[in-house]
Design an enzyme around this catalytic site. Sequence first.
Site, PDB file in Angstrom:
ATOM      1  N   SER A 176       0.803  -1.224   0.000  1.00  0.00           N
ATOM      2  CA  SER A 176       0.000   0.000   0.000  1.00  0.00           C
ATOM      3  C   SER A 176       0.833   1.269   0.000  1.00  0.00           C
ATOM      4  O   SER A 176       0.397   2.291  -0.516  1.00  0.00           O
ATOM      5  CB  SER A 176      -0.961  -0.007   1.185  1.00  0.00           C
ATOM      6  OG  SER A 176      -0.272  -0.269   2.387  1.00  0.00           O
ATOM      7  N   HIS A 204      -5.070  -3.259  -3.046  1.00  0.00           N
ATOM      8  CA  HIS A 204      -4.663  -2.295  -4.082  1.00  0.00           C
ATOM      9  C   HIS A 204      -4.530  -2.900  -5.474  1.00  0.00           C
ATOM     10  O   HIS A 204      -4.137  -2.208  -6.411  1.00  0.00           O
ATOM     11  CB  HIS A 204      -3.355  -1.626  -3.664  1.00  0.00           C
ATOM     12  CG  HIS A 204      -3.496  -0.885  -2.376  1.00  0.00           C
ATOM     13  ND1 HIS A 204      -4.025   0.374  -2.298  1.00  0.00           N
ATOM     14  CD2 HIS A 204      -3.243  -1.274  -1.098  1.00  0.00           C
ATOM     15  CE1 HIS A 204      -4.061   0.757  -1.035  1.00  0.00           C
ATOM     16  NE2 HIS A 204      -3.607  -0.233  -0.281  1.00  0.00           N
ATOM     17  N   LYS A 235     -11.634   0.920  -2.214  1.00  0.00           N
ATOM     18  CA  LYS A 235     -10.551   1.532  -2.990  1.00  0.00           C
ATOM     19  C   LYS A 235     -10.944   1.560  -4.468  1.00  0.00           C
ATOM     20  O   LYS A 235     -11.834   2.309  -4.847  1.00  0.00           O
ATOM     21  CB  LYS A 235      -9.242   0.831  -2.662  1.00  0.00           C
ATOM     22  CG  LYS A 235      -8.846   1.203  -1.230  1.00  0.00           C
ATOM     23  CD  LYS A 235      -7.749   0.417  -0.608  1.00  0.00           C
ATOM     24  CE  LYS A 235      -7.514   0.946   0.809  1.00  0.00           C
ATOM     25  NZ  LYS A 235      -6.876  -0.010   1.694  1.00  0.00           N
TER      26      LYS A 235
HETATM   27  C1  LIG Z   1      -6.934  -0.201   3.117  1.00  0.00           C
HETATM   28  C2  LIG Z   1      -6.308  -1.509   3.400  1.00  0.00           C
HETATM   29  C3  LIG Z   1      -6.926  -2.426   4.255  1.00  0.00           C
HETATM   30  C4  LIG Z   1      -8.147  -2.081   5.053  1.00  0.00           C
HETATM   31  O1  LIG Z   1      -9.277  -2.082   4.254  1.00  0.00           O
HETATM   32  P1  LIG Z   1     -10.536  -1.176   4.679  1.00  0.00           P
HETATM   33  O2  LIG Z   1     -11.658  -1.731   3.902  1.00  0.00           O
HETATM   34  O3  LIG Z   1     -10.171   0.223   4.304  1.00  0.00           O
HETATM   35  O4  LIG Z   1     -10.696  -1.349   6.161  1.00  0.00           O
HETATM   36  C5  LIG Z   1      -6.359  -3.668   4.395  1.00  0.00           C
HETATM   37  N1  LIG Z   1      -5.216  -3.993   3.748  1.00  0.00           N
HETATM   38  C6  LIG Z   1      -4.581  -3.129   2.942  1.00  0.00           C
HETATM   39  C7  LIG Z   1      -3.337  -3.549   2.242  1.00  0.00           C
HETATM   40  C8  LIG Z   1      -5.101  -1.853   2.745  1.00  0.00           C
HETATM   41  O5  LIG Z   1      -4.465  -0.981   1.976  1.00  0.00           O
END
Ligand SMILES: *Cc1c(COP(=O)(O)O)cnc(C)c1O
Length: 386
Positions: A176, A204, A235
């Site tokens: 991330s 991602h 995302k």
């Molecule tokens: C954003 C993210 C999460 C958490 O997901 P949410 O739905 O925002 O709680 C978990 N793992 C990674 C790698 C992330 O970037």
Amino acid sequence: MMDTHEALAELASQGLLRTRRVVAGPQGPYLEVEDSQLLSFCSNDYLGLANHPEIVAAATTALHKYGMGAAASPLISGHSAAQEQLEHDLAAFCGQPAALSFSNGYMANLGVIGALVGVGDTVVVDRLSHASLIDGARLSGASLKVFPHNDAARLEQVLARCSSPRKLVVSDAVFSMDGDAAPLANLAAVCARHDAWLLVDDAHGLGVLGPQGRGSLAAAGVQAPHVLLMGTLGKAAGVAGAFIAGESGLLAWIMQRARTYMFSTANPPALAAATSASLSIIVREEWRRQRLRQLATQLRTALTGLPWSLLPSDTAIQPLIVGDNHLARRLSQRLRTEGLWVPAICPPTVPKGTARLRISLSALHTDSHISQLAEALRRAAQEHHA
Ligand SMILES: *Cc1c(COP(=O)(O)O)cnc(C)c1O
């Protein structure tokens, strides 16, 4: 008791104090922030779907049909027809036998890890894995081991020495804060040889990588009963929520044991309907992924010659490594005065000494957005040296 004023002042003096800004209106290339308009390089809405009219319409229709709240955990009475449909859609989308919805990615990781391992077992994590994976491992009570970033050979050594009855390896698929990809085929092969599960967090990659955006595992051609996929929907999918996909028996077990699934209210049915709409756009609109790849190349060309360099990444995440926390914050503030929102990411989110500007791209950025960013960074670099 701790003196919170003093503790906060200490954080501020280290350049580590975090603040929030109020955003009015929808996500998009421009954000309305406290009476100014900022060009955004700070969101994970990689495909530009967060305000897509078809998704908004699907949510609206479902709101009229279902109302707002799900009112109970899915195992009591909160599992709606829209949610059931979404789980089918998610499994088909990822090419996996089954899928199970969670309220969000953080909760999915906590729940799944705790369902699979406990005291006496071992979780092995990539050093740069997301906080939710580390927290899930800690909360599970299993012993936590770390392998060097993207190093499947070292992972194999760790597993070879491990005598726990149950072993779980976890990794981001696309990291991330770095934007690079995990060697998923190698990780899956190592796990198979050592009778370990592999949990791949594709927060991602989903929507962005693989044929029709079907994610990092599809891109790597990995699908096996010991491999579990965690995908987030807030995302690239532009909505909210998360899911686990994999072998049906394993998912049935997770549903019985994941505490963040059992003891948490189901997401609104309208959200599920919006997510199904998003999946069909992701599959259909290849141009969004093509555009992202183009923009990444453009940005990398435009940012050559700066005193700071981009990490190698061909994803929508393009981190410019600055090193010092204060400098990262100063640069971020400087860009802001020029109408650009690029977040500074500092420890503990990233390792010490690697503070960075995390530039994230959206399929809705234009060529001129990229040059605006490049020119602003060039001016900032000149000032920095003056
Ligand atoms: C954003 C993210 C999460 C958490 O997901 P949410 O739905 O925002 O709680 C978990 N793992 C990674 C790698 C992330 O970037």
